[in-house]
Design a protein around this motif. Structure first.
Motif, PDB file in Angstrom:
ATOM      1  N   SER A 212      18.781   1.130   2.069  1.00 28.33           N
ATOM      2  CA  SER A 212      18.377   0.449   0.835  1.00 28.33           C
ATOM      3  C   SER A 212      18.430  -1.059   1.006  1.00 28.33           C
ATOM      4  O   SER A 212      17.541  -1.791   0.547  1.00 28.33           O
ATOM      5  CB  SER A 212      19.273   0.884  -0.328  1.00 28.33           C
ATOM      6  N   ARG A 213      19.466  -1.534   1.670  1.00 27.08           N
ATOM      7  CA  ARG A 213      19.575  -2.970   1.923  1.00 27.08           C
ATOM      8  C   ARG A 213      18.396  -3.467   2.751  1.00 27.08           C
ATOM      9  O   ARG A 213      17.819  -4.524   2.475  1.00 27.08           O
ATOM     10  CB  ARG A 213      20.878  -3.264   2.665  1.00 27.08           C
ATOM     11  N   GLY A 219      11.061  -5.932   1.787  1.00 28.57           N
ATOM     12  CA  GLY A 219      10.054  -5.699   0.760  1.00 28.57           C
ATOM     13  C   GLY A 219       9.170  -4.493   1.006  1.00 28.57           C
ATOM     14  O   GLY A 219       7.964  -4.517   0.741  1.00 28.57           O
ATOM     15  N   VAL A 220       9.778  -3.416   1.511  1.00 32.97           N
ATOM     16  CA  VAL A 220       9.039  -2.179   1.795  1.00 32.97           C
ATOM     17  C   VAL A 220       9.539  -1.072   0.875  1.00 32.97           C
ATOM     18  O   VAL A 220      10.744  -0.925   0.660  1.00 32.97           O
ATOM     19  CB  VAL A 220       9.205  -1.768   3.275  1.00 32.97           C
ATOM     20  N   LYS A 221       8.624  -0.280   0.345  1.00 35.15           N
ATOM     21  CA  LYS A 221       8.996   0.847  -0.495  1.00 35.15           C
ATOM     22  C   LYS A 221       9.328   2.064   0.361  1.00 35.15           C
ATOM     23  O   LYS A 221       8.662   2.325   1.365  1.00 35.15           O
ATOM     24  CB  LYS A 221       7.868   1.186  -1.456  1.00 35.15           C
ATOM     25  N   ALA A 222      10.343   2.824  -0.043  1.00 33.14           N
ATOM     26  CA  ALA A 222      10.748   4.017   0.708  1.00 33.14           C
ATOM     27  C   ALA A 222       9.603   5.012   0.835  1.00 33.14           C
ATOM     28  O   ALA A 222       9.465   5.695   1.855  1.00 33.14           O
ATOM     29  CB  ALA A 222      11.947   4.678   0.039  1.00 33.14           C
ATOM     30  N   GLY A 223       8.764   5.072  -0.181  1.00 32.27           N
ATOM     31  CA  GLY A 223       7.652   6.009  -0.163  1.00 32.27           C
ATOM     32  C   GLY A 223       6.589   5.677   0.866  1.00 32.27           C
ATOM     33  O   GLY A 223       5.724   6.505   1.162  1.00 32.27           O
ATOM     34  N   LEU A 245      16.855   8.710  -0.722  1.00 31.37           N
ATOM     35  CA  LEU A 245      16.205   7.409  -0.557  1.00 31.37           C
ATOM     36  C   LEU A 245      14.795   7.388  -1.129  1.00 31.37           C
ATOM     37  O   LEU A 245      14.164   6.333  -1.194  1.00 31.37           O
ATOM     38  CB  LEU A 245      16.146   7.047   0.929  1.00 31.37           C
ATOM     39  N   GLU A 246      14.264   8.571  -1.498  1.00 31.92           N
ATOM     40  CA  GLU A 246      12.900   8.742  -1.979  1.00 31.92           C
ATOM     41  C   GLU A 246      11.879   8.522  -0.875  1.00 31.92           C
ATOM     42  O   GLU A 246      10.762   8.051  -1.098  1.00 31.92           O
ATOM     43  CB  GLU A 246      12.618   7.835  -3.183  1.00 31.92           C
ATOM     44  N   ILE A 247      12.281   8.868   0.363  1.00 33.34           N
ATOM     45  CA  ILE A 247      11.360   8.891   1.502  1.00 33.34           C
ATOM     46  C   ILE A 247      10.668  10.243   1.488  1.00 33.34           C
ATOM     47  O   ILE A 247      11.307  11.278   1.285  1.00 33.34           O
ATOM     48  CB  ILE A 247      12.124   8.692   2.822  1.00 33.34           C
TER      49      ILE A 247
END
Length: 482
Positions: A212-213, A219-223, A245-247
């Motif tokens: 998450s850090r 500036g990247v979204k987990a998705g 993490l919502e990956i």
């Protein structure tokens, strides 16, 4: 642009059936039957962390210029020598010269990811390249969960700023003295804690913290992650971490537990090579290393990703397999049983260090000679050219021969001399372009060796000097079809 420029992998050919392990041990622990699916990779008796590192390094060098390498890190928790720099042995076997920085990185399952971050953060100027090799050969208790789920293997990465296949976007580390297992100075076997606690208090808290850090920082979204690498011998844990993490679930890279097992500190890099083989330009790769905290590293595949594939790679190494159901042989090769070796096995194999040093060009680097006067190749190199029509004195230049193919001229299978895996195969090898040498053959299947058969060379253990805790290495020949 800076990042990964090359990769390579090595998995031992022998794959021990987990059913064979369960058959031998479920009388004591019936739960092992539930893990008896697939197979695990196992080292031959003459393989260890160093020899596998050399194999992975050679695969990486099939697309990487060896002359550009000025740094070599070897990451492992199973280094053969506690006070001898193992990475130097690997560098000399790879013929990387004597002007490079070497380092052993150990003592954690994230040793390889930590070493990789150090290389990436240090950066490299001009055309110089750093190489990371991660290799692991872990011993386990007989009939343990670890014996069922672990495996042996190695992988290598090139890091630099030319021909980048995966651009480095950033990294993050979360440090926490979470002890999921340990191995003290007087032990050769790990002591592990309870699996559910490791999952809930370890993976599910540590990895999301670091990831998450990092994602927030860059500036990247987990998705948007296309490949998520998290090495674990807990089959469902990487998917659980990804969900937290919502990956996307489809981004989780298969840990290959069923086909090779988990190769300890080397496994994050092994899985990363698998991800690099399938990644497409523009895709994001998130690599995590877990052990007393978590390392996470983010890469973006470039348009070079499909153009710099190694000779073997992960898929090739995984496919090159020999099924095995001999559990007793596995125990013997890993010194988990005390085996009667006979009188011939009791001979003192003292290591004469001065003589080894003087011939390290042959013993470790496998360097022969090429005559400047007539072009004759010979091994070992000598003062005089062996060509009877030449015989020039001091006319030979170094001629590296470890990657040169050869053919069997003569061979013998000997059951009288001692060998850890009888019979002992040896004979005369003739190399392409010139040069002959009497050599040991390794991993020979009965009926696979004849005069004229093509062979490749592999850096292996030659002898164990058990009285003094030393092991001697040399190159051996293997029939190329195996």
């Amino acid at each position: 642009m800076f990042g990964i420029t090359a990769y390579g992998a090595y998995i031992p050919r022998s794959r021990l059936s987990r059913t064979a392990i369960a058959d031998a041990n479920d009388w004591f622990d019936a739960s092992l039957r539930g893990l008896a699916k697939g197979e695990r990779s196992t080292c031959n008796w003459d393989e260890d962390t160093i020899t596998m590192a050399v194999e992975a390094g050679q695969d990486c060098l099939s697309v990487l210029d060896a002359d550009s390498v000025d740094t070599l890190y070897l990451a492992s928790t199973t280094l053969p020598f506690l006070d001898r720099q193992n990475s130097v042995v690997v560098s000399q076997a790879l013929n990387l010269g004597d002007r490079l920085r070497t380092m052993d990185v150990s003592a954690s399952q994230r040793a390889a990811t930590s070493a990789l971050i150090a290389m990436l953060e240090a950066g490299h100027s001009d055309k110089r390249t750093a190489m990371l090799v991660a290799s692991e050969h872990r011993r386990t208790r007989c009939g343990s969960r670890a014996e069922m789920l672990w495996g042996d293997g190695a992988a290598a990465l090139g890091v630099g700023n030319e021909n980048v296949i995966a651009e480095y976007l950033g990294s993050e580390t979360y440090v926490n003295d979470f002890v999921d297992h340990y191995r003290g100075e007087d032990s050769t076997l790990d002591y592990e804690w309870e699996e559910r606690w490791i999952r809930d208090e370890g993976y599910l808290k540590s990895v999301p913290q670091a990831a998450s850090r990092l994602l927030e920082k860059v500036g990247v979204k987990a998705g948007d992650i296309a490949h998520f690498v998290l090495a674990s011998d807990q089959a469902k844990t990487p998917l659980a971490v990804a969900k937290k993490l919502e990956i996307p679930a489809q981004a989780v890279v298969d840990n290959r537990i069923a086909s090779m097992g988990v190769a300890g500190a080397a496994h994050p890099i092994v899985l990363l090579t698998a991800a690099l083989e399938t990644a497409r330009p523009g895709e994001l790769i998130l690599l995590a290393g877990f052990g007393q905290g978590t390392d996470v590293v983010l890469f973006k595949a470039t348009d070079q990703i499909g153009k710099r594939r190694p000779k073997t790679g992960f898929a090739g190494a995984l496919e090159r397999r020999r099924p095995d159901d001999n559990y007793n042989r596995f125990l013997s090769f890993n010194n988990l049983v005390e085996r009667e070796t006979g009188k011939r096995g009791e001979l003192d194999k003292q290591s004469y260090l001065a003589a080894m040093y003087r011939r390290k060009d042959l013993l470790t680097a496998f360097i022969g000679g090429k005559c400047r006067e007539c072009g004759t190749v010979q091994i070992p190199r000598d003062n005089y050219c062996v060509n009877p029509e030449c015989g020039a004195l001091d006319s030979q230049d170094d001629y590296p021969m470890s990657t040169i193919p050869g053919r069997v001229k003569t061979w013998t299978a000997d059951r009288l001399t001692f060998d850890w895996n009888p019979p002992a195969y040896f004979g005369l090898v003739e190399f392409e372009g010139g040069g002959r040498l009497m050599m040991d053959f390794t991993e020979v299947e009965e009926g696979s060796i004849e005069a004229g058969v093509a062979v490749s060379l592999h850096f292996r253990i030659r002898q164990f000097d058990n009285q003094r805790g030393f092991r001697k290495y040399f190159w051996k020949a293997t029939p190329s079809g195996q």
